[in-house]
Design a protein around this motif. Structure first.
Motif, short mmCIF file in Angstrom:
data_model
loop_
_atom_site.label_atom_id
_atom_site.label_comp_id
_atom_site.label_asym_id
_atom_site.label_seq_id
_atom_site.Cartn_x
_atom_site.Cartn_y
_atom_site.Cartn_z
N PHE A 279 0.84 -1.21 0.00
CA PHE A 279 0.00 0.00 0.00
C PHE A 279 0.87 1.25 0.00
CE2 PHE A 279 -2.73 3.28 1.76
CZ PHE A 279 -3.93 3.05 1.12
N LEU A 280 1.96 1.24 0.79
CA LEU A 280 2.89 2.38 0.78
C LEU A 280 3.46 2.60 -0.62
CD1 LEU A 280 2.88 2.06 3.99
CD2 LEU A 280 5.28 2.77 3.84
N LEU A 281 3.89 1.51 -1.27
CA LEU A 281 4.45 1.64 -2.61
C LEU A 281 3.42 2.22 -3.58
CD1 LEU A 281 6.40 -1.74 -2.94
CD2 LEU A 281 7.35 0.53 -2.54
N GLN A 282 2.18 1.76 -3.46
CA GLN A 282 1.13 2.26 -4.37
C GLN A 282 0.88 3.74 -4.16
OE1 GLN A 282 -0.11 1.00 -6.93
NE2 GLN A 282 -2.32 0.88 -7.00
N MET A 283 0.79 4.20 -2.93
CA MET A 283 0.51 5.61 -2.67
C MET A 283 1.67 6.49 -3.13
SD MET A 283 -2.52 5.68 -1.48
CE MET A 283 -2.75 7.28 -0.71
N ALA A 284 2.90 6.03 -2.93
CA ALA A 284 4.05 6.80 -3.39
C ALA A 284 4.08 6.88 -4.92
CB ALA A 284 5.35 6.19 -2.86
N THR A 285 3.73 5.78 -5.56
CA THR A 285 3.69 5.77 -7.03
C THR A 285 2.61 6.70 -7.55
OG1 THR A 285 4.46 3.48 -7.01
CG2 THR A 285 3.47 4.29 -9.05
N ILE A 286 1.45 6.71 -6.89
CA ILE A 286 0.36 7.61 -7.30
C ILE A 286 0.80 9.06 -7.20
CG2 ILE A 286 -1.89 8.48 -6.55
CD1 ILE A 286 -2.67 5.58 -5.92
N LEU A 287 1.50 9.40 -6.12
CA LEU A 287 1.96 10.78 -5.98
C LEU A 287 2.92 11.16 -7.10
CD1 LEU A 287 1.82 13.29 -4.15
CD2 LEU A 287 3.85 12.42 -2.98
N GLY A 288 3.75 10.21 -7.52
CA GLY A 288 4.68 10.50 -8.61
C GLY A 288 4.01 10.72 -9.95
N MET A 289 2.74 10.33 -10.09
CA MET A 289 2.01 10.57 -11.33
C MET A 289 1.49 12.00 -11.44
SD MET A 289 -0.28 7.10 -11.50
CE MET A 289 0.46 5.46 -11.61
N VAL A 290 1.50 12.75 -10.34
CA VAL A 290 1.01 14.13 -10.34
C VAL A 290 2.05 15.02 -11.00
CG1 VAL A 290 0.27 16.04 -8.85
CG2 VAL A 290 -0.28 13.68 -8.23
N PRO A 291 1.64 15.94 -11.89
CA PRO A 291 2.63 16.78 -12.60
C PRO A 291 3.62 17.48 -11.67
CG PRO A 291 0.47 17.04 -13.60
CD PRO A 291 0.27 16.17 -12.40
N ALA A 292 3.15 17.96 -10.52
CA ALA A 292 4.05 18.68 -9.62
C ALA A 292 5.12 17.78 -9.02
CB ALA A 292 3.24 19.35 -8.51
N TRP A 293 4.95 16.46 -9.11
CA TRP A 293 5.90 15.51 -8.54
C TRP A 293 6.60 14.67 -9.61
CZ3 TRP A 293 7.07 15.24 -3.31
CH2 TRP A 293 6.25 15.98 -2.47
N HIS A 294 6.48 15.07 -10.87
CA HIS A 294 7.10 14.28 -11.94
C HIS A 294 8.63 14.23 -11.80
CE1 HIS A 294 3.60 14.36 -15.08
NE2 HIS A 294 3.44 13.47 -14.11
N SER A 295 9.20 15.27 -11.24
CA SER A 295 10.66 15.29 -11.13
C SER A 295 11.17 14.51 -9.92
CB SER A 295 11.16 16.74 -11.06
OG SER A 295 10.61 17.39 -9.92
N ALA A 296 10.28 13.96 -9.11
CA ALA A 296 10.69 13.23 -7.91
C ALA A 296 11.26 11.86 -8.29
CB ALA A 296 9.51 13.08 -6.96
N ARG A 297 12.27 11.43 -7.57
CA ARG A 297 12.85 10.11 -7.74
C ARG A 297 12.42 9.25 -6.56
NH1 ARG A 297 19.07 12.02 -9.08
NH2 ARG A 297 18.59 13.28 -10.94
N LEU A 298 11.83 8.15 -6.86
CA LEU A 298 11.32 7.26 -5.82
C LEU A 298 12.45 6.38 -5.31
CD1 LEU A 298 8.74 6.40 -4.33
CD2 LEU A 298 8.36 4.71 -6.13
N ARG A 299 12.67 6.43 -3.99
CA ARG A 299 13.68 5.57 -3.37
C ARG A 299 12.99 4.64 -2.38
NH1 ARG A 299 18.70 8.71 -0.88
NH2 ARG A 299 17.05 9.61 0.39
N ILE A 300 13.29 3.36 -2.50
CA ILE A 300 12.74 2.37 -1.58
C ILE A 300 13.88 1.80 -0.76
CG2 ILE A 300 11.46 0.21 -1.39
CD1 ILE A 300 10.18 0.83 -4.08
#
Length: 910
Positions: free
Chosen positions: A742-763
């Protein structure tokens, strides 16, 4: 077609309530009967000059059979709109403004105002075309250059003289209209008598006059020489003549030299039959409009159809094709008393110009009173002591005079007819919308219509627009779009009632019923959030962050007002909805508002969790701000969207939200929610199988992260995800449980928002002290590949301190539930906090001191951290200690989301 100039346009004879679109007509103003108020103006509007000058044109080119077919089609199209007019007119009081009032009060001010202005311009230009047609008809007989054998040749001709004659006639028409609707009604009745007498003489002449040959005016040849004179024949009733005139015989029009076709002839005929709203537009003057409008309009349509059919039949039976095609004014040649035909032509011209001018003035007055176009229409608001809008009449008079300066208006004639058709289509669309919306209050006393007739009427009017003039049709739709956009930008009154809202309700209800929760599937899961807000002044960043997390799902702002309805005189919640809806508008979030009254916040949260939403759209995730001792911030003071003017209003002129919401809680003051109830609310949500998100320090997020635009130009940053319970002191493959996914899904959803496109997801993958590196990372990367999640994976050793020697059989809740000592649990939380801060510090290029230890010049910063939220302890007495552990775990981490998921949300299948 240039022939459209002969159509005396703008013949929507109207006499509205002097109070305009917004004011009811007084009882004294309602004096007109069905005959004088509806039948007379509608008949005159639908006859116009076409009945005298274009009967021969239509029958001569199209033949009797095609002419009758054209007439049937034209009247079928008009009848569809008549049904819609009658339905709307009998569903309530129609005040001043006629068609504009009907459209604007149904489709809203944006569409109604744009079409109303176009309808007004059509009437203005139609009045000018009518006057120019009258001038040409007069000069055709009395002009100095007239070639008619019976011409008197007394009036000088030329552009200046034609403009003078038109201006004088406009002065006569304007004077009648300025003196009020009463004089106009009497003048219309006199005109009706003259036209009826003229038509009667024509009908009698067909029977009483014997066969005769009629010499025709010589036509100019191709090289300037005259063609041999032709002779037309009036044969009387003759079967051979009828047989010869049955079929089509399209030829060149002698007035323009253009080759006629079915479409061009039909356009001229249809152009002359419009004017069906003349009676409906006089609703403010009628004694009983709900009875007079349907009855009078239908009688007028039936009467004009009968007269047109009779004239077509008589012309085809008695006149040869040469006479019909070469002398469109042959009625004078066969009349027992030719001057009476001239009287009819002049009378219809004057009637059309008066109808156009008074109609334009009433529409303009209604537009001005509704204040849709600002000060530019302010002069049209002026009325006399008796309520006559003479300001609007003079305004329209001046515009007609300007149009007269253009001289011949052949092209504009087609544009005017197209504008009329736009208005007719809008009336049909209004009736269609009301019928489709199934609103209980749509109960017209006229019931001879259905949505089929309305839809067919809309399609027919649009088809006729493009048949008459494709360019004018496209231009009119473009103009309507531009005017609608202008009015939308200006904003309009919201008290009229929008049928779009009723249509949306009808469609939403229908589709909500089809949204079956039993058919839910994990691959179509999306977060549906309920954000509980105490005071929005301190929650604006979280409110916007939750809006980004919803991913097209349901988003509800919930608020609990403390109180007991038994002890209150009225419900205190209902008056608050306006303020919360204004908050949603100002914050530019796509959220619903749900408020409740409860003795405690915990009970209110339970109410909202159970009853918020509808059908398949119910919240599945509870979002709460973090419970700590930090002083609340007032984001209303710093957010540009909530900036206030000096007078305490917002930039748009609406009341400031600072006056609608109380100031933030002062530090140290009592709180509405105790720590015990806060954790209990989290536990309640999990018991109800709801996911939980606790948000801390969201106010530290920079504004560009919470904006609706793209964040592509912002510096790179990290979103850190720790999908392992850090308060569980051992490693292992815990990241694959439901909550970790669920954490991974919510973080991925946030990365789909234009304001967060430049974010790099680190696990971050936590390893035990004795676990070999690499194996767990490989399993995680395989899982991420299956889930189509792009992320950087980092392994960190966890368990060296408090958890290094713990046995594998420990249960997850040992530290949370107090099975271990409080000191040991606190040490573990501090160790986990240091681990997370160390990784954040590494991303910033700083030391292990955390965010504060970085120099800001290393790698990308961590903008947001996702942490695993442990379940609350089973013993309520441990709730305060649980909350303290969470506070220690998240201390100084910056913006952090603690998340506990209870439902599967990921799918590896197609």
């Amino acid at each position: 077609s240039p022939l459209l100039a002969y159509r005396l346009l703008g013949d929507e004879g109207v006499a509205f309530s002097a109070n305009g679109a917004g004011g009811p007509g007084g009882a004294s103003a309602r004096k007109l009967s069905t005959f004088l108020g509806v039948v007379v103006p509608t008949v005159l509007s639908m006859f116009s000059i076409v009945v005298f000058l274009r009967i021969g044109f239509v029958v001569g080119h199209a033949g009797l059979l095609q002419a009758l077919a054209m007439l049937l089609v034209a009247y079928f199209i008009l009848a569809l709109t008549v049904l819609s007019v009658c339905a709307i007119a009998t569903n309530g009081a129609v005040r001043g403004g006629g068609a504009y009032f009907m459209i604007s009060r149904t489709l809203g001010p944006e569409v109604g105002g744009s079409i109303g202005l176009m309808f007004y311009l059509a009437n203005v230009c139609g009045c000018a075309v009518s006057l120019l047609g009258l001038v040409e008809a007069v000069l055709d007989v009395f002009g100095a250059d007239s070639t008619k054998p019976s011409g008197l040749q007394v009036l000088p001709q030329g552009y200046g003289w034609s403009l003078l004659y038109g201006s004088l006639l406009l002065g006569l028409v304007g004077g009648v209209c300025t003196l009020g609707a009463g004089l106009y009604a009497r003048a219309s009745f006199l005109t009706f008598l003259l036209v009826s007498g003229s038509l009667a003489s024509v009908l009698v002449s067909f029977v009483a006059v014997g066969p005769r040959s009629i010499p025709l005016t010589p036509r100019p040849g191709p090289n300037g020489s005259s063609l041999p004179p032709q002779v037309g024949h009036f044969t009387g009733f003759n079967s051979s003549t009828l047989k010869a005139n049955l079929g089509a015989g399209y030829a060149k029009d002698y007035t323009t030299g253009a080759m006629m076709t079915f479409a061009s002839v039909f356009a001229v005929l249809f152009n002359g039959c419009t004017g069906i709203m003349a009676g409906a537009n006089m609703s403010g003057e009628l004694k009983d409009p709900s009875r007079a409008i349907p009855l009078g309009t239908i009688v007028a349509v039936a009467y004009t159809f009968f007269i047109y059919t009779l004239l077509f039949f008589l012309s085809g039976f008695t006149c040869d094709r040469t006479l019909l095609q070469e002398d469109y004014g042959f009625f004078r040649a066969i009349s027992l008393w030719p001057p009476l035909v001239l009287v009819g032509i002049y009378a219809t011209s004057l009637s059309a110009s008066m109808s156009s001018l008074i109609g334009a003035s009433r529409i303009l007055h209604a537009l001005a009173q509704d204040d849709l176009f600002g000060v530019i229409l302010a002069p049209a608001k002026v009325v006399s002591r008796t309520g006559n809008p003479w300001g609007a009449v003079l305004y329209s008079w001046g515009l007609v005079q300007l149009v007269l300066l253009a001289g011949k208006l052949n092209t504009l004639a087609a544009v005017v007819t197209v504008f009329y058709l736009v208005a007719y289509a809008a009336v049909d669309l209004s009736c269609l919308s009301l019928e489709w919306a199934s609103a209980p209050n749509f109960r017209p006393t006229f019931s001879l219509f259905s949505w089929h007739t309305c839809l067919l009427g809309v399609a027919s009017c649009l088809l006729m627009m493009f048949l008459i003039s494709p360019g004018a049709a496209g231009g009119s739709l473009l103009l309507m779009g531009l005017l609608s956009a202008l009015l939308t930008a200006r904003g309009g009154p919201s008290s009229w009632g929008y049928v779009s809202q009723a249509l949306l309700f009808h469609q939403v209800r229908k589709y909500l019923l089809r949204l079956d929760v039993r058919k839910d599937h994990v691959k179509f899961w999306r977060p549906q959030l309920l954000l509980l807000v105490g005071n929005p002044r301190g929650a604006l960043p979280l409110l916007r962050l939750a809006n980004q997390l919803k991913k097209g799902g349901l988003y509800v702002l919930g608020h609990v007002t403390l109180g007991d309805l038994d002890c209150l005189p009225s419900d205190p919640v209902q008056p608050q909805y306006g303020a919360w809806l204004s908050l949603v508008d100002r914050a530019q979030v796509k959220a619903f508002v749900d408020l409740t009254l409860s003795p405690s916040v915990r009970q209110g949260a339970q109410h909202l969790l159970r009853i918020s939403g509808l059908g398949g759209m119910k919240p599945n995730t509870l979002v709460l701000g973090f419970y700590d001792d930090a002083a609340p911030q007032d984001h209303f003071l710093t957010d540009p969207a909530f900036s206030e003017a000096a007078d305490g209003t917002l930039e748009g002129g609406s009341p400031a939200l600072s006056t609608l919401f109380p100031p933030p809680r002062a530090p140290g003051s009592p709180r509405a929610l105790s720590p015990q109830d806060y954790v209990a609310t989290v536990a309640d949500a999990l018991k109800m199988n709801k996911n939980v998100v606790l948000a801390r320090a969201c106010g530290a997020l920079p504004p560009e992260r919470l904006s609706r635009g793209s964040g592509g130009t912002s510096p790179p940053h990290h979103v850190d995800v720790w999908p392992l319970n850090l308060l569980r002191p051992r490693g292992g493959p815990g990241y694959v449980d439901v909550c970790g996914l669920f954490l991974l899904q919510m973080a991925t959803i946030l990365g789909m928002v234009p304001a967060w496109h430049s974010a790099r997801l680190r696990i971050f993958l936590c390893l035990g002290p004795r676990e070999a590196p690499g194996a767990a990372e490989g399993r995680l990367r395989a899982l991420l590949s299956q889930l189509r999640i792009r992320a950087e994976v980092q392994e960190v050793v966890w368990g060296e301190g408090a958890g290094s020697g713990e046995p594998e059989e420990e249960e997850e809740g040992d530290f949370v539930n107090g099975r271990r000592g409080d000191a040991e649990a606190e040490a573990l939380a501090c160790s986990a906090n240091a681990l997370v801060r160390a990784q954040q510090g590494r991303s910033r290029g700083g030391g292990p001191g955390g965010p504060e230890g970085g120099d800001g010049e290393g790698g990308p910063a961590t903008a947001l951290t996702f942490l695993y939220l442990p379940r609350p302890p089973a013993d309520p007495a441990r709730y305060p200690r649980y909350l303290a552990l969470l506070e220690t775990l998240t201390r100084d981490l910056g913006p952090t989301l603690l998340i506990h998921g209870v439902t599967p949300v990921t799918c590896t299948d197609l």
